[in-house]
Design an enzyme around this catalytic site. Structure first.
Site, PDB file in Angstrom:
ATOM      1  CB  SER A 206      -0.954  -0.040   1.192  1.00 18.51           C
ATOM      2  OG  SER A 206      -2.027   0.839   1.003  1.00 18.51           O
ATOM      3  CG  ASP A 232      -4.237  -4.793  -3.153  1.00 19.05           C
ATOM      4  OD1 ASP A 232      -4.513  -5.140  -4.309  1.00 19.05           O
ATOM      5  OD2 ASP A 232      -5.098  -4.481  -2.321  1.00 19.05           O
ATOM      6  CG  HIS A 366      -5.549  -3.286   1.023  1.00 15.88           C
ATOM      7  ND1 HIS A 366      -4.948  -2.932  -0.164  1.00 15.88           N
ATOM      8  CD2 HIS A 366      -5.021  -2.473   1.964  1.00 15.88           C
ATOM      9  CE1 HIS A 366      -4.090  -1.941   0.050  1.00 15.88           C
ATOM     10  NE2 HIS A 366      -4.117  -1.649   1.332  1.00 15.88           N
TER      11      HIS A 366
END
Length: 406
Positions: A206, A232, A366
């Site tokens: 992230s 991701d 996620h």
């Protein structure tokens, strides 16, 4: 039923295999729990709501938390980091304007082994890579890991020149975060007395994705970087989802009565789909209220360590230009996503041109490295092996061949 019919029925039943009888109300219980897994968990009490969250490392995480599902009844007590890393260090980094004490989890590499440098997402911590680090070492025993905690996260502390601890809001600009990462690697080199940096693979989840990409693009760790992996996050979907981020954060609990309840909430909400990882990482996301006297009888004393809503100023700074940087930086490139819908146009074109490796884990949320630590580790180990310069066997030079013949 006549005696003849009864005799016929008994004869037929006697020929059937024996089976255990169903318990009373078995069919009723099966209907009640269908689709809920093997165990049933009582619903959690309603927590307070606020804008803080440790789970919103990027806008794409919202898609993985829409359904509340019960978790199994097995214990959700916190687990220690010592099961997954060899050491932890507090690395002091003195600068003219501040002193930052980087908190890092480390497993040193064997001689000539690679170092995987891991950076978590916003609101998370270095322990989000705990299970991944263990699987990585299992698949590649000579490897080492450095899992960093960013400023304003985990136990990393920033002090003013006069020694006062800085509170929120922290400066979380991309340029400063990438400098922090590079400095932490060099401080570890000094701490462990490495004559030179080992081969490095940067891995960022992230927010960590833009950070490791920026480090690779600037070349601040020199030729030691073999490649970088981004987990991701892509520019297009992240920028689109930032508009909904505050609404997303507002759905998060403000506090919890205990660490165990925080772990349970993460697993029930499907924010984290691996309860073992949640037991390691979630406790580092929470802390007791700073003023216990004012909340002496507070039934929910555990609050988020990082206020994500206070980082809003930096959101666009983190992700703007990420796709271009990712494609242009030197070194091998790996992108692992939870769904192909996250790809933007620039990355689609780059992928068709073979500029980077793409891996999709549709079964993960996620937090890919937490939900699927073994699969993520295997992909990244394979990525390292394909970019390992020490494994290259170069053909002899023409001059050397001529000397051998003469």
């Amino acid at each position: 039923m006549s005696d003849l019919q009864r005799s016929f029925a008994r004869a037929k039943l006697a020929g059937l295999p024996l089976e255990a009888a169903l318990p009373p109300n078995a069919l009723l219980e099966e209907d009640e729990h269908e689709g809920e897994g093997e165990d049933h968990l009582q619903p959690l009490p309603e927590p307070e709501q606020d804008e803080d969250s440790s789970s919103a490392s990027s806008a794409s995480s919202a898609a993985s938390t829409g359904t509340i599902r019960p978790n199994s009844k097995k214990a959700l007590d916190p687990l220690s980091w010592t099961e997954y890393f060899a050491q932890e260090y507090y690395l002091e980094n003195i600068r003219p304007e501040e002193t930052i004490i980087h908190h890092v989890y480390v497993t040193p590499p064997a001689p000539k082994g690679p170092l995987f440098v891991l950076h978590h997402g916003a609101g998370s911590s270095g322990l989000s890579f705990a299970l991944f680090a263990a699987e990585l070492h299992k698949a590649l025993p000579k490897s080492g890991v450095l899992s960093l905690e960013a400023r304003g996260h985990g136990e990393t502390v920033v002090k003013t020149p006069d020694g006062q601890i800085k509170g929120e809001p922290h400066d979380l600009s991309l340029n400063l975060l990438s400098s922090d990462l590079a400095d932490a690697v060099k401080l570890l080199q000094t701490k462990l007395e490495w004559p030179q940096l080992p081969d490095i693979v940067l891995v960022g989840h992230s927010l960590g994705g833009p950070i490791v990409t920026d480090v690779a693009l600037k070349g601040t760790l020199g030729s030691s970087v073999l490649g970088y992996a981004v987990l991701d996050v892509v520019e297009g979907s992240a920028m689109d989802a930032l508009q909904k981020m505050n609404s997303y954060l507002a759905t998060r609990p403000k506090s919890f009565p205990s660490l165990t309840s925080g772990i349970e909430w993460h697993t029930r909400s499907r924010t984290l789909r691996n309860s073992t990882s949640a037991r390691v990482s979630v406790p580092s996301l929470l802390s007791r209220r700073p003023d216990p006297g004012a909340f002496a009888h507070d039934p929910q004393p555990w609050v988020w360590r990082t206020d994500l809503s206070a980082t809003e100023f930096y959101w666009e700074n983190w992700f703007t230009g990420l796709s271009k940087k990712f494609l242009e930086a030197k070194g091998g490139k790996l992108l692992i996503l939870a769904g192909t819908d996250r790809l933007d146009k620039e990355l689609m074109i780059g992928q068709m041109q073979g500029k980077y490796q793409l891996q999709v884990f549709p079964e993960a949320g996620h937090f890919i490295q937490e939900d699927q630590p073994e699969k993520t580790a295997m992909v990244i180990v394979d990525f390292y092996r394909r970019n390992d310069r020490s494994a290259l066997v170069l053909p002899p030079k023409v001059g050397e061949l001529l000397k051998q013949k003469s």
